[in-house]
Design a protein around this motif. Structure first.
Motif, mmCIF file in Angstrom:
data_model
loop_
_atom_site.group_PDB
_atom_site.id
_atom_site.type_symbol
_atom_site.label_atom_id
_atom_site.label_comp_id
_atom_site.label_asym_id
_atom_site.label_seq_id
_atom_site.Cartn_x
_atom_site.Cartn_y
_atom_site.Cartn_z
ATOM 1 N N ALA A 262 0.854 -1.189 0.000
ATOM 2 C CA ALA A 262 0.000 0.000 0.000
ATOM 3 C C ALA A 262 0.889 1.237 0.000
ATOM 4 C CB ALA A 262 -0.919 0.011 1.210
ATOM 5 N N LYS A 263 0.509 2.227 -0.778
ATOM 6 C CA LYS A 263 1.289 3.465 -0.849
ATOM 7 C C LYS A 263 0.935 4.421 0.277
ATOM 8 C CE LYS A 263 3.101 2.068 -4.659
ATOM 9 N NZ LYS A 263 4.247 1.209 -4.581
ATOM 10 N N GLY A 264 -0.164 4.137 0.962
ATOM 11 C CA GLY A 264 -0.564 4.977 2.080
ATOM 12 C C GLY A 264 -1.681 4.322 2.863
ATOM 13 N N PHE A 265 -1.946 4.870 4.026
ATOM 14 C CA PHE A 265 -3.010 4.369 4.903
ATOM 15 C C PHE A 265 -3.594 5.588 5.596
ATOM 16 C CE2 PHE A 265 -5.252 2.335 8.216
ATOM 17 C CZ PHE A 265 -5.366 0.989 7.906
ATOM 18 N N ILE A 266 -4.863 5.832 5.370
ATOM 19 C CA ILE A 266 -5.512 7.032 5.893
ATOM 20 C C ILE A 266 -6.698 6.634 6.757
ATOM 21 C CG2 ILE A 266 -6.748 9.140 5.265
ATOM 22 C CD1 ILE A 266 -5.242 9.084 2.630
ATOM 23 N N ALA A 267 -6.839 7.312 7.879
ATOM 24 C CA ALA A 267 -7.995 7.084 8.742
ATOM 25 C C ALA A 267 -9.225 7.712 8.096
ATOM 26 C CB ALA A 267 -7.760 7.703 10.114
ATOM 27 N N LYS A 268 -10.371 7.033 8.225
ATOM 28 C CA LYS A 268 -11.607 7.555 7.619
ATOM 29 C C LYS A 268 -11.976 8.931 8.157
ATOM 30 C CE LYS A 268 -14.115 3.571 5.970
ATOM 31 N NZ LYS A 268 -15.323 2.753 6.089
ATOM 32 N N ASN A 269 -11.586 9.223 9.373
ATOM 33 C CA ASN A 269 -11.938 10.519 9.964
ATOM 34 C C ASN A 269 -10.867 11.587 9.711
ATOM 35 O OD1 ASN A 269 -9.983 9.536 11.657
ATOM 36 N ND2 ASN A 269 -11.061 9.961 13.545
ATOM 37 N N CYS A 270 -10.042 11.383 8.686
ATOM 38 C CA CYS A 270 -8.996 12.358 8.384
ATOM 39 C C CYS A 270 -9.603 13.650 7.848
ATOM 40 C CB CYS A 270 -7.999 11.783 7.389
ATOM 41 S SG CYS A 270 -8.621 11.653 5.705
ATOM 42 N N SER A 271 -8.798 14.668 7.849
ATOM 43 C CA SER A 271 -9.242 15.962 7.326
ATOM 44 C C SER A 271 -9.318 15.907 5.799
ATOM 45 C CB SER A 271 -8.262 17.058 7.740
ATOM 46 O OG SER A 271 -7.030 16.873 7.064
ATOM 47 N N PRO A 272 -10.133 16.748 5.212
ATOM 48 C CA PRO A 272 -10.177 16.815 3.743
ATOM 49 C C PRO A 272 -8.799 17.129 3.147
ATOM 50 C CG PRO A 272 -12.038 18.005 4.672
ATOM 51 C CD PRO A 272 -11.136 17.621 5.821
ATOM 52 N N GLU A 273 -8.023 17.928 3.851
ATOM 53 C CA GLU A 273 -6.683 18.275 3.365
ATOM 54 C C GLU A 273 -5.793 17.036 3.279
ATOM 55 O OE1 GLU A 273 -8.778 21.674 4.873
ATOM 56 O OE2 GLU A 273 -8.152 19.918 6.016
ATOM 57 N N LYS A 274 -5.877 16.171 4.289
ATOM 58 C CA LYS A 274 -5.073 14.951 4.309
ATOM 59 C C LYS A 274 -5.484 14.026 3.159
ATOM 60 C CE LYS A 274 -2.280 12.096 6.594
ATOM 61 N NZ LYS A 274 -0.883 12.323 6.807
ATOM 62 N N LEU A 275 -6.777 13.938 2.911
ATOM 63 C CA LEU A 275 -7.273 13.112 1.822
ATOM 64 C C LEU A 275 -6.817 13.671 0.468
ATOM 65 C CD1 LEU A 275 -8.967 10.643 1.125
ATOM 66 C CD2 LEU A 275 -10.974 12.109 1.135
ATOM 67 N N ASN A 276 -6.907 14.979 0.304
ATOM 68 C CA ASN A 276 -6.435 15.616 -0.934
ATOM 69 C C ASN A 276 -4.939 15.425 -1.130
ATOM 70 O OD1 ASN A 276 -8.865 16.557 -1.953
ATOM 71 N ND2 ASN A 276 -8.756 18.456 -0.789
ATOM 72 N N GLU A 277 -4.187 15.471 -0.047
ATOM 73 C CA GLU A 277 -2.739 15.272 -0.107
ATOM 74 C C GLU A 277 -2.423 13.877 -0.647
ATOM 75 O OE1 GLU A 277 0.554 14.562 3.289
ATOM 76 O OE2 GLU A 277 -0.546 16.459 3.462
ATOM 77 N N ALA A 278 -3.113 12.876 -0.145
ATOM 78 C CA ALA A 278 -2.898 11.502 -0.616
ATOM 79 C C ALA A 278 -3.317 11.369 -2.079
ATOM 80 C CB ALA A 278 -3.675 10.520 0.256
ATOM 81 N N TYR A 279 -4.429 11.973 -2.425
ATOM 82 C CA TYR A 279 -4.942 11.947 -3.799
ATOM 83 C C TYR A 279 -3.926 12.568 -4.759
ATOM 84 C CZ TYR A 279 -8.261 12.947 -7.609
ATOM 85 O OH TYR A 279 -8.893 13.030 -8.818
ATOM 86 N N ASP A 280 -3.373 13.696 -4.378
ATOM 87 C CA ASP A 280 -2.428 14.404 -5.235
ATOM 88 C C ASP A 280 -1.104 13.665 -5.406
ATOM 89 O OD1 ASP A 280 -4.241 16.439 -5.693
ATOM 90 O OD2 ASP A 280 -3.426 17.739 -4.124
ATOM 91 N N LYS A 281 -0.779 12.752 -4.481
ATOM 92 C CA LYS A 281 0.470 11.993 -4.577
ATOM 93 C C LYS A 281 0.389 10.858 -5.591
ATOM 94 C CE LYS A 281 2.319 12.794 0.030
ATOM 95 N NZ LYS A 281 2.661 12.159 1.316
ATOM 96 N N CYS A 282 -0.807 10.488 -5.969
ATOM 97 C CA CYS A 282 -0.974 9.400 -6.933
ATOM 98 C C CYS A 282 -0.334 9.814 -8.255
ATOM 99 C CB CYS A 282 -2.453 9.088 -7.127
ATOM 100 S SG CYS A 282 -2.736 7.852 -8.421
ATOM 101 N N PRO A 283 0.576 9.014 -8.789
ATOM 102 C CA PRO A 283 1.266 9.402 -10.023
ATOM 103 C C PRO A 283 0.327 9.664 -11.196
ATOM 104 C CG PRO A 283 2.352 7.535 -9.000
ATOM 105 C CD PRO A 283 1.078 7.761 -8.241
ATOM 106 N N THR A 284 -0.735 8.892 -11.316
ATOM 107 C CA THR A 284 -1.674 9.078 -12.421
ATOM 108 C C THR A 284 -2.389 10.416 -12.290
ATOM 109 O OG1 THR A 284 -2.010 6.695 -12.515
ATOM 110 C CG2 THR A 284 -3.639 8.048 -13.633
ATOM 111 N N ILE A 285 -2.830 10.732 -11.085
ATOM 112 C CA ILE A 285 -3.513 12.007 -10.833
ATOM 113 C C ILE A 285 -2.541 13.163 -11.067
ATOM 114 C CG2 ILE A 285 -4.692 13.418 -9.101
ATOM 115 C CD1 ILE A 285 -6.281 10.922 -10.054
ATOM 116 N N ALA A 286 -1.332 13.037 -10.538
ATOM 117 C CA ALA A 286 -0.336 14.110 -10.693
ATOM 118 C C ALA A 286 -0.034 14.362 -12.166
ATOM 119 C CB ALA A 286 0.939 13.742 -9.936
#
Length: 75
Positions: free
Chosen positions: A44-68
């Motif tokens: 797994a490239k990351g592990f995020i808690a469901k109750n994370c902040s929207p910023e943390k979720l966006n940060e993980a999303y933006d790290k995805c090579p395909t998205i970037a």
């Protein structure tokens, strides 16, 4: 991590069997340290808690090579 009929860890292993370069981030309410470590050791490239902040979720999303790559191509 806990899914009907299996586990997220098992699903992660299955996904990586088909595509070992898949960029998988686990999102779970179960953040027990051993599960986080197991997921990351398995690939797994990351592990995020469901109750994370929207910023943390966006940060993980933006790290995805395909998205970037898509975002870079749109600029």
């Amino acid at each position: 991590i806990h899914l009907p009929g299996g586990s997220g860890i098992d699903l992660l292993a299955e996904i990586l069997t088909f595509d070992e370069s898949a960029y998988v981030v686990i999102i779970s309410s179960d953040t027990i340290k051993t599960n986080v470590i197991a997921a990351k050791q398995l690939g797994a490239k990351g592990f995020i808690a469901k109750n994370c902040s929207p910023e943390k979720l966006n940060e993980a999303y933006d790290k995805c090579p395909t998205i970037a790559a898509r975002q870079k191509g749109q600029k």
